[in-house]
Motif scaffolding. Structure first.
Motif, PDB file in Angstrom:
ATOM      1  N   LEU A 138       0.900  -1.233  -0.016  1.00 46.86           N
ATOM      2  CA  LEU A 138      -0.032   0.002  -0.032  1.00 46.86           C
ATOM      3  C   LEU A 138       0.781   1.151  -0.024  1.00 46.86           C
ATOM      4  N   PHE A 139       0.497   2.396  -0.946  1.00 49.39           N
ATOM      5  CA  PHE A 139       1.442   3.472  -1.064  1.00 49.39           C
ATOM      6  C   PHE A 139       0.644   4.622  -0.073  1.00 49.39           C
ATOM      7  N   ASP A 140      -0.733   4.454  -0.216  1.00 47.18           N
ATOM      8  CA  ASP A 140      -1.335   5.638   0.665  1.00 47.18           C
ATOM      9  C   ASP A 140      -2.813   5.433   0.357  1.00 47.18           C
ATOM     10  N   SER A 141      -3.462   6.177   1.227  1.00 49.19           N
ATOM     11  CA  SER A 141      -4.817   6.060   1.196  1.00 49.19           C
ATOM     12  C   SER A 141      -5.581   7.434   1.534  1.00 49.19           C
ATOM     13  N   SER A 142      -6.819   7.587   1.091  1.00 52.74           N
ATOM     14  CA  SER A 142      -7.401   8.874   1.374  1.00 52.74           C
ATOM     15  C   SER A 142      -8.831   9.079   0.996  1.00 52.74           C
ATOM     16  N   SER A 143      -9.590   9.660   1.600  1.00 47.34           N
ATOM     17  CA  SER A 143     -11.091   9.940   1.424  1.00 47.34           C
ATOM     18  C   SER A 143     -11.355  10.722   0.105  1.00 47.34           C
ATOM     19  N   ILE A 144     -12.348   9.941  -0.557  1.00 48.72           N
ATOM     20  CA  ILE A 144     -13.009  10.624  -1.838  1.00 48.72           C
ATOM     21  C   ILE A 144     -14.102  11.596  -1.565  1.00 48.72           C
ATOM     22  N   ILE A 145     -13.738  12.905  -1.800  1.00 47.67           N
ATOM     23  CA  ILE A 145     -14.870  13.820  -1.494  1.00 47.67           C
ATOM     24  C   ILE A 145     -15.669  14.147  -2.435  1.00 47.67           C
ATOM     25  N   SER A 146     -15.382  14.553  -3.753  1.00 49.00           N
ATOM     26  CA  SER A 146     -16.353  15.067  -4.630  1.00 49.00           C
ATOM     27  C   SER A 146     -15.279  14.990  -6.505  1.00 49.00           C
ATOM     28  N   ILE A 147     -16.095  15.245  -7.330  1.00 43.62           N
ATOM     29  CA  ILE A 147     -15.583  15.275  -8.452  1.00 43.62           C
ATOM     30  C   ILE A 147     -15.686  16.733  -9.087  1.00 43.62           C
ATOM     31  N   THR A 148     -14.831  17.333  -9.375  1.00 43.45           N
ATOM     32  CA  THR A 148     -14.855  18.561  -9.753  1.00 43.45           C
ATOM     33  C   THR A 148     -14.237  18.741 -11.233  1.00 43.45           C
ATOM     34  N   LYS A 149     -14.326  20.220 -11.909  1.00 42.40           N
ATOM     35  CA  LYS A 149     -13.765  20.044 -13.273  1.00 42.40           C
ATOM     36  C   LYS A 149     -12.292  19.609 -13.295  1.00 42.40           C
ATOM     37  N   GLU A 150     -11.630  20.059 -12.149  1.00 39.83           N
ATOM     38  CA  GLU A 150     -10.132  19.660 -12.286  1.00 39.83           C
ATOM     39  C   GLU A 150      -9.918  18.125 -12.077  1.00 39.83           C
ATOM     40  N   GLY A 151     -11.032  17.264 -11.710  1.00 37.57           N
ATOM     41  CA  GLY A 151     -10.821  16.246 -11.381  1.00 37.57           C
ATOM     42  C   GLY A 151     -11.360  15.569 -10.000  1.00 37.57           C
ATOM     43  N   VAL A 152     -10.727  14.640  -9.239  1.00 37.63           N
ATOM     44  CA  VAL A 152     -11.225  14.208  -8.011  1.00 37.63           C
ATOM     45  C   VAL A 152     -10.418  14.952  -7.000  1.00 37.63           C
ATOM     46  N   GLU A 153     -11.350  15.328  -5.992  1.00 37.11           N
ATOM     47  CA  GLU A 153     -10.909  15.891  -4.701  1.00 37.11           C
ATOM     48  C   GLU A 153     -10.908  14.760  -3.591  1.00 37.11           C
ATOM     49  N   PHE A 154      -9.586  14.743  -2.938  1.00 38.71           N
ATOM     50  CA  PHE A 154      -9.248  13.819  -2.035  1.00 38.71           C
ATOM     51  C   PHE A 154      -9.199  14.651  -0.506  1.00 38.71           C
ATOM     52  N   GLY A 155      -9.216  13.997   0.336  1.00 41.21           N
ATOM     53  CA  GLY A 155      -8.885  14.539   1.820  1.00 41.21           C
ATOM     54  C   GLY A 155     -10.148  14.846   2.484  1.00 41.21           C
ATOM     55  N   TYR A 156     -10.203  15.393   3.758  1.00 45.02           N
ATOM     56  CA  TYR A 156     -11.148  15.685   4.581  1.00 45.02           C
ATOM     57  C   TYR A 156     -10.369  16.775   5.370  1.00 45.02           C
ATOM     58  N   GLY A 157     -11.401  17.599   6.045  1.00 49.02           N
ATOM     59  CA  GLY A 157     -11.115  18.496   6.881  1.00 49.02           C
ATOM     60  C   GLY A 157     -10.600  19.866   6.320  1.00 49.02           C
ATOM     61  N   PHE A 158     -11.103  20.118   5.302  1.00 50.31           N
ATOM     62  CA  PHE A 158     -10.554  21.497   4.440  1.00 50.31           C
ATOM     63  C   PHE A 158     -11.418  22.528   4.860  1.00 50.31           C
ATOM     64  N   ASP A 159     -12.563  22.479   5.761  1.00 49.01           N
ATOM     65  CA  ASP A 159     -13.320  23.484   6.147  1.00 49.01           C
ATOM     66  C   ASP A 159     -12.444  24.038   7.060  1.00 49.01           C
ATOM     67  N   THR A 160     -11.473  23.514   7.515  1.00 50.96           N
ATOM     68  CA  THR A 160     -10.330  24.140   8.484  1.00 50.96           C
ATOM     69  C   THR A 160      -9.092  24.524   7.774  1.00 50.96           C
ATOM     70  N   THR A 161      -8.357  25.504   8.572  1.00 48.99           N
ATOM     71  CA  THR A 161      -6.969  25.715   7.849  1.00 48.99           C
ATOM     72  C   THR A 161      -6.120  24.440   7.544  1.00 48.99           C
ATOM     73  N   GLU A 162      -6.206  23.613   8.414  1.00 47.28           N
ATOM     74  CA  GLU A 162      -5.232  22.519   8.273  1.00 47.28           C
ATOM     75  C   GLU A 162      -6.030  21.113   8.478  1.00 47.28           C
TER      76      GLU A 162
END
Length: 255
Positions: A138-162
């Motif tokens: 396994l290299f890494d894993s992440s949450s799938i948030i949404s699909i945008t015009k730029e592609g797939v958005e991964f990660g979570y907690g982006f409503d905060t600064t960190e």
């Protein structure tokens, strides 16, 4: 009398040696260490505290000795790179912090050391050498948030600064793949709600296409798997030697 004199000399020598040892110990100390994943807010706080302590000790040198978790090699690269960039961001003298990568181990770990006199050093690791991937890793894993015009958005907690989950670094994943012709990529994704299954399947397709078009990985070397209903919408990146059994979804890998 001669025996007493010799004993006194020996006693004084022991005291002097112990004082010298204690003094050496004071010249090097470990203010912090971290293991496994941390939110970036906590990581940056620890980095800042480390640099403040160095700044308050003129002539001191900082050492950071870090190692990756061999069962998830890619996640370490984000933390290691973030530390290096944070030193630049804070405009801290890079000559006063020396960063070393130790051999991979059972957990991801960062050891912080301060050499008060700038001469004493912690035990430094041997030069880091990569080893060939011999089994599905396994290299890494992440949450799938949404699909945008730029592609797939991964990660979570982006409503905060960190955020806690920093997303996936496809660039480093592609470097690992392209550096070994015997490796192929497996993208495995799960879904927490059946209503989002089409989004997750689309995320697999888009990520595979991006790896091929933007990072130069031949499409034939990229396999995708839908893992079905799990605890989260998640994507896992795997490095798999050609001819090895296909990896299966590993639970409990999100930050």
């Amino acid at each position: 009398m001669k025996l007493v004199g010799l004993l006194m000399v020996a006693f004084c020598f022991v005291i002097s040696a112990n004082d010298s040892f204690a003094q050496d110990q004071k010249q090097l100390f470990q203010p912090d260490l971290t293991e496994n994943s941390l939110c970036t807010e906590d990581s940056r706080f620890r980095m800042d505290s480390f640099m403040v302590e160095l700044q308050q000790t003129p002539g001191s040198i900082g050492y950071v000795i870090a190692n990756a978790d061999r069962s998830m090699l890619g996640r370490f690269l984000k933390y290691f790179s973030t530390f290096q960039k944070h030193v630049v961001f804070r405009r801290f003298d890079p000559n006063r912090i020396k960063i070393f990568r130790a051999p991979d181990a059972g957990t991801m770990r960062f050891d912080y050391w301060i050499s008060v006199d700038g001469v004493s050093k912690p035990e430094l690791p041997p030069p880091y050498r990569t080893t060939a991937i011999a089994e599905p890793t396994l290299f890494d894993s992440s949450s799938i948030i949404s699909i945008t015009k730029e592609g797939v958005e991964f990660g979570y907690g982006f409503d905060t600064t960190e955020p806690c989950d920093w997303g996936l670094n496809l660039y480093d994943f592609a470097i690992a793949l392209n550096s070994d012709p015997n490796l192929q990529a497996y993208l495995i994704a799960s879904v927490a709600n059946r209503n989002r299954a089409s989004i997750v399947r689309r995320a697999l397709q888009l990520t595979s296409t991006k790896l091929s078009r933007e990072h130069g990985i031949p499409a034939r070397k990229i396999k995708t798997r839908f893992a079905g209903l799990r605890e989260a919408d998640e994507m896992q990146l795997w490095l798999v030697p050609i001819g090895s059994p296909a990896p299966t979804f590993r639970a409990g890998t999100l930050p």
